[in-house]
Design a protein around this motif. Sequence first.
Motif, PDB file in Angstrom:
ATOM      1  N   GLU A   1       0.830  -1.208   0.000  1.00 30.50           N
ATOM      2  CA  GLU A   1       0.000   0.000   0.000  1.00 30.50           C
ATOM      3  C   GLU A   1       0.865   1.259   0.000  1.00 30.50           C
ATOM      4  OE1 GLU A   1      -2.994   0.133   3.062  1.00 30.50           O
ATOM      5  OE2 GLU A   1      -3.637  -1.911   2.606  1.00 30.50           O
TER       6      GLU A   1
ATOM      7  N   GLU B   1       3.877   1.578  -1.258  1.00 32.77           N
ATOM      8  CA  GLU B   1       4.455   1.716  -2.597  1.00 32.77           C
ATOM      9  C   GLU B   1       3.413   2.218  -3.589  1.00 32.77           C
ATOM     10  OE1 GLU B   1       8.185  -1.245  -3.106  1.00 32.77           O
ATOM     11  OE2 GLU B   1       6.231  -2.214  -3.251  1.00 32.77           O
ATOM     12  N   GLN B   2       2.210   1.681  -3.513  1.00 34.41           N
ATOM     13  CA  GLN B   2       1.153   2.099  -4.431  1.00 34.41           C
ATOM     14  C   GLN B   2       0.744   3.550  -4.205  1.00 34.41           C
ATOM     15  OE1 GLN B   2      -1.817  -0.930  -3.760  1.00 34.41           O
ATOM     16  NE2 GLN B   2      -0.938  -2.284  -5.312  1.00 34.41           N
TER      17      GLN B   2
ATOM     18  N   SER C   1       9.563   3.278  -2.446  1.00 33.22           N
ATOM     19  CA  SER C   1       9.631   1.959  -3.071  1.00 33.22           C
ATOM     20  C   SER C   1      10.737   1.192  -2.353  1.00 33.22           C
ATOM     21  CB  SER C   1       9.900   2.069  -4.573  1.00 33.22           C
ATOM     22  OG  SER C   1      11.118   2.724  -4.818  1.00 33.22           O
TER      23      SER C   1
END
Length: 178
Positions: free
Chosen positions: A29, A31-32, A37
């Motif tokens: 979540e 990273e999204q 990252s």
Amino acid sequence: MKIRVDEVKKKRVDLNEEEPAAHYPNLVEMEQAGECSFIAPVHTELSAVWEYDHVRAAGKVNTAAKLTCSRCLAEYEIPVSSDFTIFYTQSSGEQLDEEVELSDEDLISVSFQGDEINFDFEIAEQVMMEIPFKPLCSEDCKGLCTECGADLNQGDCGCDRGTVNLKMSALKKLSIDK
């Protein structure tokens, strides 16, 4: 990463595991959402022992993340490391309706049900707490020029940034009576 409680009651259990960040839904979540990252797997070393009526899990989590500086927008990498101790107590299943004051131990305590403890949520939580809310490539980052957008860490751009923004000039005339 899981352990069986009856094994811990007999002897200390040491675990060593490496999982990709994609194994942990909370990290996916992050990273999204574009917060960071993860550029290395999450390495966890953990020891679990039975003490009185609870399991004490102590360990260390390591990974690496790529972040974007909130001032100059440059990407940079940081190591992520956290030492932790968490107490796991057997849940009685009852819900408290009243307010109670929490001790320091309660703040690092988690309840579990059944005969297994899954550490995945707490491992991801330790990583998440180490990611800065406002990432900075360095403490003395100068950011971007508000006029031309140049990276001021690379040198002065020559823009005159000392002028007053006309949008806010009306506030100069504002006086507040005490």
